[in-house]
Write an enzyme that holds these catalytic residues in place. Structure first.
Site, short mmCIF file in Angstrom:
data_model
loop_
_atom_site.label_atom_id
_atom_site.label_comp_id
_atom_site.label_asym_id
_atom_site.label_seq_id
_atom_site.Cartn_x
_atom_site.Cartn_y
_atom_site.Cartn_z
N ASP A 1 66.75 -30.73 46.52
CA ASP A 1 67.32 -31.65 47.50
C ASP A 1 67.33 -30.97 48.85
O ASP A 1 67.48 -29.75 48.94
CB ASP A 1 68.74 -32.04 47.11
N ASP B 1 65.24 -39.59 45.49
CA ASP B 1 66.54 -40.26 45.46
C ASP B 1 66.54 -41.49 46.37
O ASP B 1 67.10 -42.53 46.03
CB ASP B 1 67.65 -39.30 45.89
#
Length: 174
Positions: free
Chosen positions: A121, A139
């Site tokens: 991330d 995401d």
């Protein structure tokens, strides 16, 4: 049932989103310091490399999280594939929604398979005291696809509600 052209578009979207996700993760790992934010828009938007061994919002299921979330990702991809098969011809919103969700799930699955550290991330947003969990392209695709899928299902439900009730023939008289 989707047409051949629609299937090609589906796989095209999956491919583009998946490549974009994996490429940005590789760049993030190569260029960003771990856990240190690189300001893009002050403190509001930063690039910050983190590894998420759990799921969205830091959901963690202990030492077997990696394997559990791999299994859940595979199950989700199977369900989404089934939904694709039953998508009505011409339902572009649902087609693109399913493609986005599949691409995001596949991108995060690749991370789980390739490393025990977890999903890469790197997008980090903070607004005052509010800090959104760090996320990635996969995401974003999953979230946008889920919203689009919900809209598609809602519209389908509305169409069924507005459709006239089928006429029932009276029973034949003896």
């Amino acid at each position: 049932m989707v047409s051949g052209t629609e299937q090609r578009r589906f796989y095209g979207v999956v491919s583009v989103v998946l490549v974009l996700d994996l490429a940005t993760k590789l760049v993030a790992e190569a260029l960003l310091p771990r856990y240190v934010g690189v300001p893009v828009v002050g403190e509001v938007f930063q690039l910050r490399l983190v590894y998420n061994p759990g799921a969205a919002f830091g959901l963690h299921l202990g030492e077997y999280s990696r394997w559990i979330f791999m299994g859940l990702s595979l199950a989700a991809l199977f369900v989404l594939g089934s939904m694709l098969k039953t998508t009505r011809k011409g339902d572009w919103l649902r087609l693109y929604a399913l493609a986005s969700i599949c691409a995001g799930a596949a991108g995060n699955l690749v991370d789980r398979v390739r490393s025990s550290r977890g999903v890469v991330d790197f997008f980090d947003f903070t607004l005052g005291a509010l800090h959104w969990p760090t996320f990635n392209v996969a995401d974003t695709a999953i979230t946008c696809g889920a919203v689009a899928l919900a809209l598609s299902l809602w519209e389908e439900g509305r169409q069924h509600e507005l459709a006239p009730a089928p006429e029932v023939a009276p029973p034949a008289q003896p």
